[in-house]
Motif scaffolding. Structure first.
Motif, PDB file in Angstrom:
ATOM      1  N   ASN A 139       6.725   1.067   7.614  1.00 27.42           N
ATOM      2  CA  ASN A 139       5.940   2.298   7.609  1.00 27.42           C
ATOM      3  C   ASN A 139       4.801   2.142   8.617  1.00 27.42           C
ATOM      4  N   PRO A 140       4.883   2.842   9.764  1.00 27.68           N
ATOM      5  CA  PRO A 140       3.931   2.557  10.840  1.00 27.68           C
ATOM      6  C   PRO A 140       2.524   3.079  10.583  1.00 27.68           C
ATOM      7  N   VAL A 141       2.332   3.819   9.493  1.00 28.24           N
ATOM      8  CA  VAL A 141       0.985   4.326   9.226  1.00 28.24           C
ATOM      9  C   VAL A 141       0.136   3.225   8.596  1.00 28.24           C
ATOM     10  N   ILE A 142       0.797   2.317   7.866  1.00 28.66           N
ATOM     11  CA  ILE A 142       0.048   1.329   7.085  1.00 28.66           C
ATOM     12  C   ILE A 142      -0.825   0.414   7.951  1.00 28.66           C
ATOM     13  N   PRO A 143      -0.343  -0.084   9.103  1.00 33.02           N
ATOM     14  CA  PRO A 143      -1.224  -0.969   9.872  1.00 33.02           C
ATOM     15  C   PRO A 143      -2.489  -0.291  10.400  1.00 33.02           C
ATOM     16  N   LEU A 144      -2.514   1.035  10.383  1.00 24.90           N
ATOM     17  CA  LEU A 144      -3.704   1.725  10.904  1.00 24.90           C
ATOM     18  C   LEU A 144      -4.895   1.579   9.971  1.00 24.90           C
ATOM     19  N   PHE A 145      -4.637   1.366   8.703  1.00 24.54           N
ATOM     20  CA  PHE A 145      -5.748   1.263   7.756  1.00 24.54           C
ATOM     21  C   PHE A 145      -5.743  -0.117   7.115  1.00 24.54           C
ATOM     22  N   PRO A 146      -6.933  -0.696   6.898  1.00 24.66           N
ATOM     23  CA  PRO A 146      -6.975  -1.985   6.212  1.00 24.66           C
ATOM     24  C   PRO A 146      -6.577  -1.807   4.750  1.00 24.66           C
ATOM     25  N   VAL A 175      -6.701  -2.124   0.736  1.00 25.71           N
ATOM     26  CA  VAL A 175      -7.829  -2.150  -0.193  1.00 25.71           C
ATOM     27  C   VAL A 175      -7.567  -3.214  -1.240  1.00 25.71           C
ATOM     28  N   VAL A 235     -17.145  -4.588   1.633  1.00 20.21           N
ATOM     29  CA  VAL A 235     -17.618  -3.396   2.339  1.00 20.21           C
ATOM     30  C   VAL A 235     -18.259  -2.397   1.377  1.00 20.21           C
ATOM     31  N   PHE A 238     -11.957  -6.538   0.178  1.00 16.93           N
ATOM     32  CA  PHE A 238     -12.439  -5.376   0.920  1.00 16.93           C
ATOM     33  C   PHE A 238     -13.434  -4.581   0.082  1.00 16.93           C
ATOM     34  N   ARG A 250      -5.424 -10.037  -0.671  1.00 16.55           N
ATOM     35  CA  ARG A 250      -4.205  -9.809   0.095  1.00 16.55           C
ATOM     36  C   ARG A 250      -3.932 -10.983   1.032  1.00 16.55           C
TER      37      ARG A 250
END
Lengths: 454, 466
Positions: B113-120, B122, B130, B126, B86
Motif C-alpha cells: 500500500n503506497p500511501v503508508i510510507p508517506l505517514f509515520p 503511530v 511527539v 511516536f 514498531r
C-alpha cells in the motif's frame, strides 16, 4: 477603511516578539530543507549518472569481444539493469522517490540489502521523516500560521481594543476581512521570501529544467493555499473562544489531531475496514494450486494413456486461470484499500496537501504504480531482447560491431506525467483545500457576527 | 507546606481544559495504536507460524543432495514488544534465505500500500515522543508566568514560603497531573493487548515494558522541566508559549531529521556504486596481470594444461585481489558506520533522539538487535554449511557402497532423509543486555531533566514578582 485595518494588522504582527523568532525559525528551516534535500538529490543523481555510464561501458566492452565462444559466455553472464532517473521535484517533496530503487533488475525481484549493508545502514534516517520542503510546510508552517492568528480576535478582546475598534462605524465583515488579509500577508511574505531564496539556490545548482520549474511554482502555490487553510482555521478558533489561553489550547488540539493523528490513523482504519490478505497467503495458495495441478499431471502420466495432451493442456490452463484470478482478486482488494486510505486521510487538510504536493512532484503513491508497470514492461522486453541476442550469437560469428547496439538494449522507463496532467490529478485535493478555506472563513464570519465583544 | 502546594497545583490542573484534552487525547491515541499494533502482531505471529511449517516441510521433502546446497529459509520470530514499539526492523517477521559459508539473502521489504510510507506509524514511541511532549509543554508553559499575570504568585509569595519549595511544588503537582492520564491510558492499552491471546509477555518483556514506561516518564520530565524553565524566564504566558512552541518545533520536528542529513553533508561517504566500481577495477587489473603471466609463460588458455607453479602463482594473485577488494569493502562499511555514529551523536542534541533510540533498544528492536540477528544467521549459516557437507560425504559413501553391491544409480535417490537438519534458534536480547545499551541515553535524558530543572530554579530565584 479596509486598508487601514490591514496596515494596522501587518504592523502589529511585524513588531511582535513572536514574529521575530518565528521569522528566523521559518527562514532557517525552509532554506535548510531545500539545501539539504537538493544536495541529497544531487547525490542520487550522480549515482544514477555513474551507473548509467557503467552500463554503457559494459556494452562497449561486449562489442569489442571477437571470439564467439568468449562472447557467448560473456553475454550469458551479464544482465543489463534498468535505471530509474530520480525526479528533480523530489527536492521539494521526496515522497516515495527515495524508497523506490534506482536500479531495476532485468529479471527476478529487486535486490535486497546484503547483510553488511543491513547492519551498517544509518538507521536514524528510517526513524525520522525526511526534512523536505513539503514536510516543513506541512508541519511547521501550519503550526506557525495557527500561532500567528490564534489571538487575533480574542486577544484584542482581552486587551479591550476590539471594543474600541467596533465603536467606530466599521462593519464587522470589514474588520474580519482586514484581519485575515493583514495577518495572512504577514505569514505569507516571510515564507515566500524564504521559498524564493531556496528555489534560487536549487536553480543556481542547475538541478531544474523547465518542467521542474513549473512543478516548483505549483508546489509553492499549493503551499500558500494550505497555509491559508490553517490560518483561516486559526481565525475561526479565535472567533469561537473568548480567552487567548482557551483559543491556544483548542488550536493546538486541532493541530495535533490533524497533523499527527488523522493522517496516521487513516491507513490503520483502512486496514481494519478493508483487509487485504497478506502476500504470503496469496503465494502459498498459488503454491497449493500449482501442487494440485502437478498431482493431477503426474496421475495422468502414471496412467500412461497416450493422447492425453488435451487433458494436460486443460489442467495447465485451469491452474493458470485460477492463479490469474487470485492475483486479480488481490490487486482489486489492494486497490480498494489504497483508495479508502487516501479518502480517510483526506479528512485532514494535511493529507490533501501531501497528496497534491507529491502528485505535482511526481513522487506520490502513483509513482509506485508506474514503477511496477515499468518494471514488468522492462523485464518482458529484456527477456525478448536476450532471446534475440542468443539467436544472433549462437553458432555464427558476428560479422561486424553492430550486432549489439547500445540503442537496442531495452530502456527502463516509467510514465512521466506532463505538468498539466499532474495538476489535473491533484486538482481534487487542491479543491478540497479551497473548500476548507472557504468553510473556515464562512464559519469565522458567522461566529464573529455573533461575537460578544465586551 | 510542600504538600499543600502540590495539592493546590494538582487541583488547579485537574479542573482545567487542558487536563480534559490530555485525557481524551492520551486515551484515544494509545488505545487506537494498541488495537492496531496488536492486530498487526497477531497477523505476524500467524504468518510466522505458517512460514516455519512451510519452510520445514520444504526441507523435509527434499530428496536430492543438490537441493540442500540451494539453502534454507529461516524465519525471524516476531517480538512481543512490537505491541508498543514498531522498531527498526522493516517487518514484524521476515524470511531470510541462508546458505553455507555466510551467504544470506534478505528479501526486500516492500510495502504494497503506497500511501503508508508517506505517514509515520503511530506507536507508543511516536505518541510519547511527539504528542505527549507537546502536551507536557501545554501543562507547564504558564506555571510561573501565568500566575504572575493573574497576580496569584504575588499573593503566594507573601506567605513565608521559600522559593525552592514553591518551584518544587509546582513541578511535582504539574508533572503528576500530566502523567496521570498518560499512565491510565497506558494501562488501558496494555489491557487491550491482554485480549489478544497471541500477545504473551515473558519476564524479559515485562521488565522491558516497565523500562519503556520509565523512559517515557523521564523524557516527559525533561520536556516538562523545559516548559517550566521558559515559564520562569518570561513575564507573560503568551510569550512563554510562543517561545516554547518554536523550541518544540525546532527540537522535536526539525533537529533530529535535519541534523542527520546535515551530517551526511559534512561526513562524506563514497557511493555504494563507486565502491563496487573500484572493486570491479581491482578484479579487472588482477585478470590482466594473470593474463600477462600466462602469456609470459607461454601457457595455453586451457588451465587444465597449466604447470603446478603457474597454477599456484595465479591462485596467489587471485587471493591477493580478493583481499584488496574485501579491504575496500570493509573500509567503505567503516566509513558508513562512522557517518552513522556521527549523525547519532549530533542528533542527540534533541532529547527525542535519545528517547527514541533508547526505546528501540529496550524493546529489542534497534540496531544492536539487527546486528545480533544477522550474526545469529551467519553462525547458523556455518552450522548449515557443515551439515550439508556431512550429508554430502554420507551420500557419496552410500553411492559407493551400493555401487559395490551392483545397484543402479537411480534406485537410491530417495534413500537419504534430512529430518535431522539443525534448527535455527533465536532469542531476543535479555533485559540486562538491553539495559547496557541504553544507559548513555538514560544519562542524557536525566541530564536534560536536571539541567532544565536547575536552570528554572535559578531563574525563579531571581524572578521579578510584581
Amino acid at each position: 477603511m479596509l486598508s487601514h485595518i490591514i496596515k494596522k494588522e501587518i504592523i502589529n504582527n511585524i513588531l511582535s516578539f513572536r514574529f521575530a523568532i518565528s521569522y528566523v525559525l521559518l527562514f532557517a528551516l525552509v532554506l535548510l530543507a531545500v539545501f539539504l534535500m537538493s544536495n541529497e538529490y544531487g547525490t542520487r543523481q550522480r549515482e544514477y549518472a555513474s551507473i548509467n555510464k557503467k552500463e554503457r561501458a559494459r556494452i562497449d566492452q561486449l562489442q569489442r569481444i571477437e571470439d564467439p565462444r568468449a562472447l557467448f559466455r560473456a553475454i550469458s553472464a551479464v544482465s543489463f539493469n534498468g535505471l530509474r532517473q530520480p525526479r528533480s521535484a523530489s527536492i521539494l517533496a521526496r515522497g516515495l522517490d527515495g524508497e523506490i530503487p534506482i536500479e531495476v533488475p532485468a529479471y527476478g525481484a529487486i535486490r535486497g540489502l546484503s547483510s553488511a549493508e543491513r547492519v551498517g545502514r544509518n538507521a536514524l534516517r528510517e526513524v525520522f521523516q525526511a526534512p523536505d520542503f513539503v514536510y516543513v510546510v506541512n508541519v511547521v508552517m501550519s503550526l506557525l500560521a495557527l500561532l500567528f492568528v490564534f489571538d487575533t480576535i480574542c486577544g484584542e478582546k482581552e486587551q479591550g481594543t476590539l471594543k474600541l475598534l467596533l465603536a467606530h462605524s466599521l462593519p464587522r465583515d470589514t474588520v474580519l476581512l482586514g484581519k485575515w488579509v493583514g495577518g495572512y500577508i504577514s505569514v505569507a511574505m516571510p515564507f515566500s521570501m524564504a521559498a524564493l531564496a531556496g528555489f534560487t539556490y536549487v536553480y543556481a545548482s542547475g538541478a531544474l529544467n523547465a518542467d521542474g520549474l513549473w512543478r516548483f511554482v505549483l508546489i509553492y502555490g499549493l503551499s500558500l493555499v494550505y497555509i491559508s487553510a490553517f490560518f483561516t482555521l486559526g481565525l475561526m478558533i479565535s472567533t469561537l473562544a473568548h480567552r487567548t489561553s482557551t483559543a491556544l489550547l483548542i488550536a493546538l488540539l486541532v493541530w495535533i489531531c490533524w497533523i499527527l493523528v488523522v493522517p496516521n490513523i487513516a491507513p490503520v482504519v483502512a486496514r481494519l475496514v478493508a483487509p487485504v490478505p497478506s502476500r504470503q497467503v496469496i503465494e502459498s495458495e498459488k503454491a497449493a494450486i500449482d501442487r494440485e495441478a502437478q498431482l493431477l499431471l503426474s496421475g495422468i502420466q502414471k496412467r500412461k494413456v497416450y493422447g492425453d495432451e488435451k487433458e494436460v493442456e486443460r489442467i495447465r490452463r485451469d491452474a493458470a486461470g485460477k492463479m490469474r484470478k487470485l492475483e486479480q482478486f488481490y490487486v482489486e482488494r489492494l486497490q480498494v484499500q489504497i483508495e479508502l486510505t487516501q479518502n480517510l486521510a483526506r479528512l485532514s487538510p494535511s493529507a490533501s496537501f501531501l497528496f497534491a504536493a507529491t502528485r505535482l512532484a511526481g513522487t506520490g503513491p502513483v509513482l509506485a504504480g508506474y514503477f511496477d508497470q515499468g518494471m514488468a514492461r522492462y523485464q518482458h522486453e529484456y527477456g525478448r531482447f536476450r532471446r534475440e541476442l542468443y539467436h544472433a550469437t549462437i553458432g555464427n560469428k558476428p560479422q561486424d560491431g553492430d550486432w549489439l547496439r547500445a540503442e537496442d538494449v531495452p530502456r527502463f522507463f516509467i510514465t512521466l506525467e506532463k505538468v498539466a496532467d499532474s495538476l489535473d490529478a491533484a486538482l481534487f485535493d487542491v479543491l478540497l483545500l479551497l473548500v476548507f478555506n472557504a468553510l473556515f472563513f464562512m464559519l469565522a464570519y458567522a461566529f464573529f457576527l455573533r461575537y460578544d465583544v465586551t | 507546606m510542600l504538600f499543600h502546594l502540590v495539592r493546590k497545583e494538582l487541583l488547579d490542573q485537574l479542573l482545567s481544559l487542558r487536563f480534559a484534552i490530555a485525557c481524551v487525547l492520551c486515551l484515544v491515541a494509545l488505545m487506537l495504536s494498541a488495537v492496531v499494533q496488536a492486530r498487526d502482531y497477531r497477523e505476524a505471529v500467524s504468518t510466522f507460524n505458517m512460514n516455519t511449517v512451510v519452510h520445514r516441510d520444504a526441507v523435509l521433502q527434499k530428496d536430492d543432495i543438490a537441493e540442500l546446497q540451494r539453502g534454507i529459509e529461516i524465519d525471524r520470530p516476531p517480538n512481543a514488544m512490537n505491541m508498543l514499539v514498531r522498531g527498526l526492523a522493516p517487518q514484524l517477521t521476515e524470511s531470510v534465505e541462508v546458505r553455507g559459508g555466510g551467504q544470506l539473502k534478505f528479501v526486500r521489504a516492500y510495502e504494497r500500500n503506497p500511501v503508508i510510507p508517506l505517514f509515520p506509524s503511530v506507536d507508543f514511541v511516536f505518541i510519547v515522543g511527539v504528542i505527549m511532549s507537546l502536551l507536557a509543554l501545554a501543562f507547564s508553559y504558564d506555571a510561573v508566568s501565568g500566575e504572575q499575570e493573574s497576580g496569584v504568585l504575588k499573593l503566594l509569595m507573601s506567605y513565608a514560603l521559600p522559593r525552592d519549595t514553591v518551584i518544587l511544588g509546582k513541578w511535582i503537582g504539574g508533572y503528576v497531573a500530566l502523567v496521570t492520564p498518560f499512565l491510565l491510558a497506558f494501562v488501558a492499552a496494555l489491557t487491550i493487548g491482554a485480549f489478544f491471546p497471541e500477545v504473551e509477555y515473558g519476564l524479559n518483556e515485562m521488565l522491558a515494558i516497565l523500562g519503556l514506561l520509565a523512559l517515557a516518564l523521564l523524557y516527559l520530565a525533561a520536556i516538562y522541566s523545559l516548559g517550566l524553565l521558559v515559564s520562569t524566564l518570561t513575564q507573560l504566558a503568551s510569550t512563554s508559549i510562543a517561545v516554547l512552541l518554536l523550541l518544540w518545533v525546532a527540537l522535536i520536528l526539525a533537529v533530529p531529521n535535519m541534523v542527520i542529513y546535515a551530517t551526511g553533508q559534512v561526513v562524506r561517504v563514497p557511493s555504494r556504486e563507486s565502491v563496487d566500481r573500484e572493486g570491479g577495477q581491482l578484479r579487472e587489473e588482477g585478470r590482466l596481470k594473470a593474463e600477462a603471466i600466462q602469456k609470459a609463460e607461454g601457457a595455453s588458455w586451457d588451465n587444465e594444461e597449466w604447470s603446478e607453479e603457474l597454477r599456484a602463482e595465479i591462485a596467489a594473485l587471485n587471493r591477493e585481489v580478493e583481499v584488496a577488494v574485501r579491504k575496500r569493502e570493509e573500509s567503505y562499511l567503516a566509513q558508513v558506520r562512522n557517518q552513522s555514529s556521527w549523525s547519532g551523536i549530533a542528533a542527540r542534541l534533541s532529547p527525542l533522539t535519545s528517547f527514541n533510540m533508547a526505546a528501540y533498544d529496550i524493546a529489542a528492536d534497534g540496531m544492536e538487535q539487527e546486528r545480533r540477528f544477522v550474526a545469529a544467521l551467519q553462525g547458523y549459516s556455518q552450522v548449515w554449511g557443515s551439515y550439508v557437507e556431512g550429508r554430502e560425504t554420507a551420500w557419496r559413501d552410500l553411492v559407493e557402497h551400493r555401487r559395490d553391491q551392483g545397484e543402479q544409480d537411480g534406485r537410491f535417490q530417495r534413500a537419504l532423509k534430512y529430518g535431522d537438519y539443525p534448527r535455527f534458534k533465536f532469542e531476543y536480547m535479555s533485559f540486562a543486555d538491553r539495559l547496557e545499551l541504553i544507559w548513555l541515553d538514560v544519562l542524557l535524558l536525566l541530564m536534560w531533566a536536571a539541567l532544565f530543572f536547575m536552570a528554572s530554579y535559578i531563574s525563579f530565584l531571581r524572578y521579578n514578582i510584581h
